[in-house]
Design an enzyme around this catalytic site. Structure first.
Site, PDB file in Angstrom:
ATOM      1  N   ASP A  79       0.988  -1.232  -0.020  1.00 25.85           N
ATOM      2  CA  ASP A  79      -0.083  -0.112  -0.002  1.00 25.85           C
ATOM      3  C   ASP A  79       0.815   1.159   0.097  1.00 25.85           C
ATOM      4  O   ASP A  79       1.727   1.669   0.920  1.00 25.85           O
ATOM      5  CB  ASP A  79      -0.903  -0.064   1.221  1.00 25.85           C
ATOM      6  CG  ASP A  79      -1.994   1.275   1.272  1.00 25.85           C
ATOM      7  OD1 ASP A  79      -1.913   1.974   0.581  1.00 25.85           O
ATOM      8  OD2 ASP A  79      -3.117   0.899   1.653  1.00 25.85           O
ATOM      9  N   LEU A  80       0.799   1.954  -1.079  1.00 25.93           N
ATOM     10  CA  LEU A  80       1.834   3.062  -1.125  1.00 25.93           C
ATOM     11  C   LEU A  80       1.523   4.177  -0.299  1.00 25.93           C
ATOM     12  O   LEU A  80       2.301   5.060   0.074  1.00 25.93           O
ATOM     13  CB  LEU A  80       1.390   3.843  -2.829  1.00 25.93           C
ATOM     14  CG  LEU A  80       2.227   2.725  -3.668  1.00 25.93           C
ATOM     15  CD1 LEU A  80       1.546   3.123  -5.204  1.00 25.93           C
ATOM     16  CD2 LEU A  80       3.813   2.546  -4.048  1.00 25.93           C
ATOM     17  N   TYR A 171      -9.099  14.258  -5.272  1.00 23.99           N
ATOM     18  CA  TYR A 171      -8.233  13.770  -6.281  1.00 23.99           C
ATOM     19  C   TYR A 171      -7.604  14.705  -7.137  1.00 23.99           C
ATOM     20  O   TYR A 171      -6.659  14.875  -7.465  1.00 23.99           O
ATOM     21  CB  TYR A 171      -9.079  12.799  -6.998  1.00 23.99           C
ATOM     22  CG  TYR A 171      -8.556  12.411  -8.511  1.00 23.99           C
ATOM     23  CD1 TYR A 171      -7.547  11.124  -8.258  1.00 23.99           C
ATOM     24  CD2 TYR A 171      -8.943  13.044  -9.731  1.00 23.99           C
ATOM     25  CE1 TYR A 171      -7.131  10.894  -9.598  1.00 23.99           C
ATOM     26  CE2 TYR A 171      -8.248  12.507 -10.778  1.00 23.99           C
ATOM     27  CZ  TYR A 171      -7.406  11.176 -10.749  1.00 23.99           C
ATOM     28  OH  TYR A 171      -6.703  10.980 -11.922  1.00 23.99           O
ATOM     29  N   ALA A 174      -5.218  17.036  -5.442  1.00 19.58           N
ATOM     30  CA  ALA A 174      -3.778  16.224  -5.091  1.00 19.58           C
ATOM     31  C   ALA A 174      -3.226  16.331  -6.673  1.00 19.58           C
ATOM     32  O   ALA A 174      -1.925  16.287  -6.645  1.00 19.58           O
ATOM     33  CB  ALA A 174      -4.141  14.831  -4.749  1.00 19.58           C
TER      34      ALA A 174
HETATM   35  N1  LIG Z   1      -7.785   6.457 -17.105  1.00 20.76           N
HETATM   36  C1  LIG Z   1      -8.088   7.778 -17.038  1.00 20.76           C
HETATM   37  O1  LIG Z   1      -9.004   8.113 -17.779  1.00 20.76           O
HETATM   38  C2  LIG Z   1      -7.393   8.726 -16.440  1.00 20.76           C
HETATM   39  C3  LIG Z   1      -7.575  10.059 -16.468  1.00 20.76           C
HETATM   40  C4  LIG Z   1      -6.583  11.105 -15.876  1.00 20.76           C
HETATM   41  C5  LIG Z   1      -5.742  10.445 -15.154  1.00 20.76           C
HETATM   42  N2  LIG Z   1      -5.502   9.290 -14.965  1.00 20.76           N
HETATM   43  C6  LIG Z   1      -4.333   8.874 -14.113  1.00 20.76           C
HETATM   44  O2  LIG Z   1      -3.364   7.830 -14.670  1.00 20.76           O
HETATM   45  C7  LIG Z   1      -2.991   6.982 -13.730  1.00 20.76           C
HETATM   46  C8  LIG Z   1      -3.412   5.586 -13.943  1.00 20.76           C
HETATM   47  O3  LIG Z   1      -4.966   5.635 -13.867  1.00 20.76           O
HETATM   48  P1  LIG Z   1      -5.611   4.171 -14.287  1.00 20.76           P
HETATM   49  O4  LIG Z   1      -6.976   4.824 -15.024  1.00 20.76           O
HETATM   50  O5  LIG Z   1      -5.006   3.112 -14.950  1.00 20.76           O
HETATM   51  O6  LIG Z   1      -6.127   3.747 -12.900  1.00 20.76           O
HETATM   52  P2  LIG Z   1      -6.668   2.292 -12.487  1.00 20.76           P
HETATM   53  O7  LIG Z   1      -7.389   2.331 -11.296  1.00 20.76           O
HETATM   54  O8  LIG Z   1      -6.906   1.316 -13.681  1.00 20.76           O
HETATM   55  O9  LIG Z   1      -4.996   1.693 -12.146  1.00 20.76           O
HETATM   56  C9  LIG Z   1      -4.428   2.201 -10.845  1.00 20.76           C
HETATM   57  C10 LIG Z   1      -3.470   1.195 -10.169  1.00 20.76           C
HETATM   58  O10 LIG Z   1      -2.894   2.029  -8.949  1.00 20.76           O
HETATM   59  C11 LIG Z   1      -3.149   0.884  -8.107  1.00 20.76           C
HETATM   60  N3  LIG Z   1      -3.124   1.507  -6.615  1.00 20.76           N
HETATM   61  C12 LIG Z   1      -4.172   2.542  -6.341  1.00 20.76           C
HETATM   62  N4  LIG Z   1      -3.786   3.125  -5.262  1.00 20.76           N
HETATM   63  C13 LIG Z   1      -2.873   2.317  -4.413  1.00 20.76           C
HETATM   64  C14 LIG Z   1      -2.275   1.996  -3.404  1.00 20.76           C
HETATM   65  N5  LIG Z   1      -2.567   3.076  -2.256  1.00 20.76           N
HETATM   66  N6  LIG Z   1      -1.048   1.270  -3.206  1.00 20.76           N
HETATM   67  C15 LIG Z   1      -0.672   0.769  -4.168  1.00 20.76           C
HETATM   68  N7  LIG Z   1      -1.420   0.480  -5.562  1.00 20.76           N
HETATM   69  C16 LIG Z   1      -2.380   1.302  -5.650  1.00 20.76           C
HETATM   70  C17 LIG Z   1      -4.451   0.100  -8.260  1.00 20.76           C
HETATM   71  O11 LIG Z   1      -4.457  -1.105  -7.526  1.00 20.76           O
HETATM   72  C18 LIG Z   1      -4.504  -0.053  -9.841  1.00 20.76           C
HETATM   73  O12 LIG Z   1      -3.715  -1.325 -10.069  1.00 20.76           O
HETATM   74  C19 LIG Z   1      -3.361   7.555 -12.298  1.00 20.76           C
HETATM   75  O13 LIG Z   1      -2.425   8.502 -11.786  1.00 20.76           O
HETATM   76  C20 LIG Z   1      -4.500   8.356 -12.886  1.00 20.76           C
HETATM   77  O14 LIG Z   1      -5.007   9.421 -11.866  1.00 20.76           O
HETATM   78  C21 LIG Z   1      -6.143   8.267 -15.680  1.00 20.76           C
END
Ligand SMILES: NC(=O)c1ccc[n+]([C@@H]2O[C@H](COP(=O)([O-])OP(=O)(O)OC[C@H]3O[C@@H](n4cnc5c(N)ncnc54)[C@H](O)[C@@H]3O)[C@@H](O)[C@H]2O)c1
Length: 264
Positions: A79-80, A171, A174
């Protein structure tokens, strides 16, 4: 329904410099992080990742092994939000595969909430989940990057705060702080040959996005805002990360790169 894992049928560039390069990705078990792990591994990089999700992490590692990548990714379930545990895992993985030359700060959670629901505890949780670890992973890998006089740190942001999206204030606020990390640390580390950049998704059609937040109206609204009138896929997002991880991006630092289909 279009397959969320699919992307245009394109033969992507191959970079020479990431071959055998130790790279660390946070949140590598799912979505964009998983696409980044796979893209780096397919370039021959030596990838380590951190995540909470045991089964999905194992699936990503298996997909790389099945694709016969030069190195099988290693991972730790951490857990980060627990900075001591995260830094211990980073040290352990660096001892196993070598000091990290690339860090992709990707993990986050875009859970919905209103400003009225916010409490001090939830505020802390949103900032710990979406911002705090990005600084402390940098603190964990930077000393070795400084000794090696090279490194690329890629912070994954979000265009949500620029678009004034108001359905997850903890979110979005942050995520705006990530820009502060990038600008500050790019100046600190530039003299040591370390680059720090932010790559920002607009809407990327990951499994979680489609499962949790997708609606026909929502997607129509997003496509109306995008100049490119189709979904953007995690695999395409990973290509910008690859460019910055490779030496091809060596002159780029303190930048924001939007991979959002031209969303305004
Ligand atoms: N998908 C989108 O449309 C989108 C849009 C804007 C920003 N983002 C950013 O892109 C990045 C990836 O997003 P995504 O859509 O692939 O998300 P996702 O939820 O599909 O993947 C995120 C991963 O991070 C892991 N994670 C979350 N909290 C954690 C914790 N406390 N400890 C360890 N692991 C943890 C989750 O288990 C997951 O595997 C993120 O920074 C997100 O904010 C995504």
């Amino acid at each position: 329904m279009i397959d969320p894992k699919a992307a245009p049928d394109t033969e992507y560039a191959r970079y020479l410099s990431p071959v055998d390069r130790p790279c660390l990705v946070t949140g590598g078990a799912d979505g964009i992080g998983a696409a980044v792990v796979e893209a780096l591994a397919r370039q021959g990089a030596n990838v380590a990742f951190l995540d909470l999700q045991t089964d999905k992490a194992a699936e990503v590692a298996t997909r790389c092994v099945d694709a016969d990548t030069a190195h099988a990714p290693i991972y730790r379930i951490v857990d980060l939000r627990n900075i001591d545990a995260m830094q211990a895992a980073v040290a352990e993985m660096a001892a196993e595969i070598g000091n990290f030359a690339v860090l992709v700060n990707n993990a986050a959670s875009d859970d919905r909430h209103t400003w009225q629901e916010m409490t001090p505890d939830y505020w802390d949780d949103r900032l710990n989940t979406n911002l705090l670890h990005q600084f402390f992973t940098i603190q964990a890998v930077a000393p070795a990057m400084i000794s090696a006089e090279r490194g690329s740190i890629i912070n994954i942001g979000s265009s949500s705060y620029m678009m004034q999206e108001d359905f997850f204030p903890g979110y979005a606020i942050a995520k705006s702080g990530i820009e502060g990390i990038t600008q500050t640390m790019a100046r600190t580390f530039g003299p040591h040959g370390i680059r720090v950049n932010t790559v920002l998704p607009g809407w990327v059609a990951t499994e979680r996005q489609l499962d949790k937040w997708w609606s026909p109206e929502g997607e129509a609204g997003t496509l109306a805002e995008q100049a490119i009138k189709r979904r953007i896929y995690a695999k395409e997002f990973a290509q910008m990360v690859l460019f910055l991880a490779a030496d091809d991006g060596a002159a780029c630092t303190a930048q924001q790169f939007l991979v959002d289909g031209g969303r305004r």
